[in-house]
Every structure is written in structure tokens, then in C-alpha cells.
Scaffold this motif. Structure first.
Motif, PDB file in Angstrom:
ATOM      1  N   ARG A  30      -7.055   0.263 -22.745  1.00  0.00           N
ATOM      2  CA  ARG A  30      -7.322   1.697 -22.656  1.00  0.00           C
ATOM      3  C   ARG A  30      -6.082   2.523 -23.014  1.00  0.00           C
ATOM      4  NH1 ARG A  30      -9.553   1.271 -17.740  1.00  0.00           N
ATOM      5  NH2 ARG A  30      -7.914   2.360 -16.638  1.00  0.00           N
ATOM      6  N   ASP A  46      -9.532  -7.232 -15.753  1.00  0.00           N
ATOM      7  CA  ASP A  46      -9.403  -5.799 -15.450  1.00  0.00           C
ATOM      8  C   ASP A  46      -8.064  -5.266 -15.941  1.00  0.00           C
ATOM      9  OD1 ASP A  46     -11.852  -5.829 -14.200  1.00  0.00           O
ATOM     10  OD2 ASP A  46     -11.042  -5.908 -12.166  1.00  0.00           O
ATOM     11  N   SER A  52       2.421   8.688 -10.378  1.00  0.00           N
ATOM     12  CA  SER A  52       1.469   8.784 -11.494  1.00  0.00           C
ATOM     13  C   SER A  52       0.207   9.529 -11.098  1.00  0.00           C
ATOM     14  CB  SER A  52       1.080   7.383 -11.969  1.00  0.00           C
ATOM     15  OG  SER A  52       2.226   6.616 -12.226  1.00  0.00           O
ATOM     16  N   ARG A  53      -0.295  10.315 -12.029  1.00  0.00           N
ATOM     17  CA  ARG A  53      -1.577  10.979 -11.805  1.00  0.00           C
ATOM     18  C   ARG A  53      -2.703   9.959 -11.940  1.00  0.00           C
ATOM     19  NH1 ARG A  53      -4.920  14.382 -14.524  1.00  0.00           N
ATOM     20  NH2 ARG A  53      -4.032  13.631 -16.467  1.00  0.00           N
ATOM     21  N   GLU A  54      -2.555   9.013 -12.868  1.00  0.00           N
ATOM     22  CA  GLU A  54      -3.543   7.942 -12.983  1.00  0.00           C
ATOM     23  C   GLU A  54      -2.950   6.652 -12.450  1.00  0.00           C
ATOM     24  OE1 GLU A  54      -5.441   7.095 -16.793  1.00  0.00           O
ATOM     25  OE2 GLU A  54      -6.105   5.158 -16.016  1.00  0.00           O
ATOM     26  N   LYS A  55      -3.440   6.222 -11.305  1.00  0.00           N
ATOM     27  CA  LYS A  55      -3.010   4.924 -10.795  1.00  0.00           C
ATOM     28  C   LYS A  55      -4.194   4.269 -10.117  1.00  0.00           C
ATOM     29  CE  LYS A  55      -0.959   7.001  -6.616  1.00  0.00           C
ATOM     30  NZ  LYS A  55       0.227   7.157  -5.759  1.00  0.00           N
ATOM     31  N   ALA A  56      -4.263   2.940 -10.232  1.00  0.00           N
ATOM     32  CA  ALA A  56      -5.359   2.186  -9.627  1.00  0.00           C
ATOM     33  C   ALA A  56      -4.774   0.993  -8.895  1.00  0.00           C
ATOM     34  CB  ALA A  56      -6.332   1.708 -10.698  1.00  0.00           C
ATOM     35  N   LEU A  57      -5.336   0.709  -7.740  1.00  0.00           N
ATOM     36  CA  LEU A  57      -4.966  -0.483  -6.976  1.00  0.00           C
ATOM     37  C   LEU A  57      -6.160  -1.421  -6.968  1.00  0.00           C
ATOM     38  CD1 LEU A  57      -2.947  -1.805  -4.819  1.00  0.00           C
ATOM     39  CD2 LEU A  57      -4.498  -0.821  -3.130  1.00  0.00           C
ATOM     40  N   HIS A  58      -5.973  -2.629  -7.442  1.00  0.00           N
ATOM     41  CA  HIS A  58      -7.038  -3.631  -7.385  1.00  0.00           C
ATOM     42  C   HIS A  58      -6.611  -4.725  -6.424  1.00  0.00           C
ATOM     43  CE1 HIS A  58      -9.421  -2.717 -11.320  1.00  0.00           C
ATOM     44  NE2 HIS A  58      -9.080  -1.622 -10.677  1.00  0.00           N
ATOM     45  N   PHE A  94       2.246   1.719  -3.490  1.00  0.00           N
ATOM     46  CA  PHE A  94       1.203   2.295  -4.347  1.00  0.00           C
ATOM     47  C   PHE A  94       1.090   3.793  -4.096  1.00  0.00           C
ATOM     48  CE2 PHE A  94      -3.285   3.560  -4.948  1.00  0.00           C
ATOM     49  CZ  PHE A  94      -3.384   3.339  -6.308  1.00  0.00           C
ATOM     50  N   ASP A  95       1.097   4.156  -2.807  1.00  0.00           N
ATOM     51  CA  ASP A  95       0.986   5.576  -2.449  1.00  0.00           C
ATOM     52  C   ASP A  95       2.155   6.384  -3.009  1.00  0.00           C
ATOM     53  OD1 ASP A  95      -0.525   7.580  -1.065  1.00  0.00           O
ATOM     54  OD2 ASP A  95       1.057   7.646   0.441  1.00  0.00           O
ATOM     55  N   LEU A 155       0.841  -1.208   0.000  1.00  0.00           N
ATOM     56  CA  LEU A 155       0.000   0.000   0.000  1.00  0.00           C
ATOM     57  C   LEU A 155       0.873   1.254   0.000  1.00  0.00           C
ATOM     58  CD1 LEU A 155      -2.661  -1.216   2.604  1.00  0.00           C
ATOM     59  CD2 LEU A 155      -3.037  -0.891   0.142  1.00  0.00           C
TER      60      LEU A 155
END
Lengths: 243, 243
Positions: free
Chosen positions: B240, B233, B211-217, B206-207, B203
Motif C-alpha cells: 500500500r 498483512d 504517526s497519523r496512520e498506525k496499526a497494531l496487529h 504503539f501509543d 502497547l
């Protein structure tokens, strides 16, 4: 349940406003579906009128995916009678936020717990009425809104088989107990920099959920900055579980 | 780059093994595509032969989505010469894990940092060779494998425009510095109960990503329990960003 208005939106979605006793609500169904559809309950933070643009967008996506969608006003919001204790709790919360003070558990409990106690039976009664309609038969998903309401419904309402939760509101301690009772598949959306939300608390709540299948999708941005693809992922989640 | 074998898989995927100097690799392309395709670099923890079933599954999904896919063996893995220092670090790690001891930063650094230093230039040289082929033109995505390698590549290789990272390996402290340099869209997969991975560290990493666009799944289950929909996903993420 009494329908009080009906209009056909341009993508063949039938939108009907209804009242259930004193509770106003909206039902969206396909204008052309022949078979009864599964249902998505569309949660929100209260205030149907202000939330309408976002609600109708989510409802349209549900209808496009083959579901019906419905929502009701929350107790004390919109045109419904105010509750003096809730108003006081809301004022306390606003004061704490504006003063930059930490929001204490007692403020969150006073604000959210009575709302959960009142709203959950209302959603269940709405479910009774909706499932009696010929155009709806379930299964049922619950999506978004005040997370404490969503978690309670996911824990206790057996007709709800999947829940999409938005970790974007204050969480009473009691909601962690509810979370441990949840066993249905859960999809949790978290805005990483949500200004109304304690990130660690959201992660702890996700951890507490008792479901064997649960997913956390965290995206960048603030409370209202949920990216479009996150909505698509949630739609995929419901498509997987409501068929 | 020298192709050493070629076979057509049953879904019209052309699989070619190659060597780049002493480095073995595999390239997967559509057997019927007419236009040059974007490329997904398929990362892994080392050991092409053992990883092959999972690698070819990921590659097939990439090809089905209109991309080429390629991977190379990591330094010191598979048939490549062992590195005595890395072998010692691996033994130290195994010892700590079996003894139930915390895995110290010095063990992680000794194991992972030399691997990053060797592997990253090899992936970049592979990229030079692959992008010179008429059937590939980019943009390029990097997917999975040792997260420290993925983060470094995402930080410094300008031809990589999107990275799908798997938070399932030990993270050297220096990787946090790399993470802050990353600006491309990032999609991070985390197994919530990964036995080889420190959840809080994942975590935090990730933090740290810039990046301005980041996703955690995050999904339930252990290291190898990634659900099929999580792969879908990730595929959507690349679809995309690589078109």
C-alpha cells in the motif's frame, strides 16, 4: 421466514428483505452463484435503516468473496417495539456521557445484558431459517455489531466457526465469562481512540478470549474512522475460515 | 559497496552478498525486473547466518511483491567484532532472565542504546549505496528487527516512508522519545504472549508513535510463533505504501 421485497443491486447482488415473526431482516446473496454459499451474519448496533449504507457495503464485500450475508434488526431498535427498561438505561448512559461521568457497570449491565438475552436467540432462530434455504449451507461467520452479542454467539452457537468482533461498545462484566468460553478463531478490530470505548477494557476482553487463534487489529481514529484496509483484513480473515 | 557473491534462487530471485566497508550484507532483487524497484530494508536481531532462513523468506515475499530487499549485519553480531560493553550488557540481561529478575532499564539501555547509535548510521550509509544502484530507486520501507533501531530510523531517515515494526525486543526509555517523532505510516506486529517482550510496554510504545496512520496487529503465541497471515498483512501494508 417470509421474503417481503427483492431487488437486484448493480453488482449482481440479490437483496431480499424478510421478516422472521416480528423481526425484520435483510439477506444478500450472489445473483449468479450456482452452489450454496457460506454465510456471514452482519452485526450492527441497532437501527437497520440508519445503518443500511454501511451494512450493504459490508454485505457486498462478503458476496464478492463468495459468501451470503444477512442481518436482522435488534430488539428495541428501528421499527421494533421499544423496551421501557432499555430506554431508561439508554437515558442513564446518555446522561453519564454528557455529564462526563464514568459509565458505571450497573448502567452497562442494564443496557446490554437484556439485549444479549433477547438478541442471541433471535440470531440463532434466523440462522435456522437461513440455513434451510437452498442457496446457503455454511459454515457461518459472525461479524461486528454489539460485541457482547458477538461474544455470546461465538461462545455458544456451534454453527458459527469464526467471529470478527468490533471492540467499539460497552462491555458488561458477564461478557468476560462468555469470552473465556470462546474457542473459535476470532479477529478483533479496535479503534485506538474510540470515544465510545474503554481501550484497556477492550484489550482485557481480547486477552480473556479463550481462542487459540485470535488477532487484534488496532487502527488510529475514532469509532467511525475504521480505515478501508481494516475491512479488507477482516474479509481476509473470513476468507481463510469460511471455505 | 562491493558485491562478493551472486546466486540465482529458484524463484528467479537474484541474491547478492556484499560488503560496505567492514559490514556484510545481502541484497535480493528480481532476476527479471526491468524497472528500478522500491526497497524494503529487512531488519533482524543480529546474526545474519543464523537468521538467514527467515530473512530469505521475508526477502522473497518482498521481491514477489515487486520490491528489492536488503539487510546488513548488526554491529557486534555474526562475524563482526564483539563490543566488550555490549557483551557485558548481554551477560547481565541473560543473568536477569535466568534468575527470573525484572530486567532493569539500565541493562536495557546499556544493551540497546549503543547498538542504535552504531547501527542507524550504518543502515543509512547502506541506503546511500543501495539507492545508487540502477535496479533500486525507492521509496524505502523498513521492516522488523530490533524495534529501537526501527523506530529511530523511522523518526529520522526521510527516505523511509513506511515502517513495519516487531514489538518483540527490549525497549529503552529513549525509544519513546524517538517514537513521538515518527510521522510515517507504521504497522506494528505484537505476539500477545511473547516471552521476550513486555506486552504493556509494547502497547505504550504503539501509543507513543506520532504517526497519523498506525496499526497494531496482535496475534497469539510466543516470540517465534508469528502466524503466516501476519506476514501477509505486513506485505499488504508495504504494498500500500511503497508503490
Amino acid at each position: 421466514m417470509r421474503f417481503i421485497s427483492e431487488q437486484r443491486l448493480d453488482d449482481d447482488v440479490l437483496e431480499r428483505e424478510f421478516t422472521l415473526g416480528e423481526i425484520p431482516g435483510i439477506l444478500w446473496t450472489s445473483g449468479s452463484a450456482s452452489a450454496p454459499a457460506p454465510l456471514v451474519l452482519v452485526g450492527h448496533p441497532g437501527g437497520l435503516r440508519a445503518m443500511y449504507p454501511r451494512l450493504v457495503a459490508r454485505a457486498r464485500q462478503s458476496v464478492a468473496n463468495g459468501f451470503a450475508a444477512a442481518t436482522i434488526e435488534l430488539p428495541g431498535s428501528g421499527d421494533r417495539p421499544r423496551d421501557p427498561a432499555a430506554e431508561q438505561a439508554r437515558a442513564d448512559l446518555r446522561w453519564a456521557l454528557e455529564a462526563g461521568e464514568p459509565v458505571g457497570d450497573e448502567i452497562v449491565d442494564a443496557l446490554v445484558l437484556p439485549l444479549v438475552e433477547k438478541a442471541v436467540p433471535e440470531w440463532r432462530a434466523t440462522l435456522d431459517a437461513l440455513l434451510a434455504l437452498p442457496e446457503i449451507d455454511g459454515p457461518v461467520g459472525y461479524s461486528g455489531g454489539v460485541i457482547a452479542i458477538g461474544v455470546r454467539l461465538a461462545a455458544i452457537e456451534p454453527r458459527i466457526v469464526a467471529a470478527g468482533l468490533f471492540a467499539g461498545s460497552f462491555v458488561p462484566r458477564a461478557t468476560f465469562d462468555d469470552a473465556r468460553q470462546v474457542t473459535i478463531p476470532v479477529h478483533v478490530l479496535l479503534q485506538w481512540d474510540d470515544e465510545w470505548n474503554d481501550r484497556q477494557q477492550a484489550l482485557d476482553l481480547f486477552d480473556a478470549l479463550g481462542s487459540r487463534e485470535k488477532a487484534l487489529h488496532a487502527n488510529m481514529g475514532g469509532h467511525t474512522g475504521v480505515p478501508a484496509h481494516a475491512g479488507d483484513d477482516a474479509a481476509t480473515f473470513f476468507a481463510r475460515h469460511l471455505k
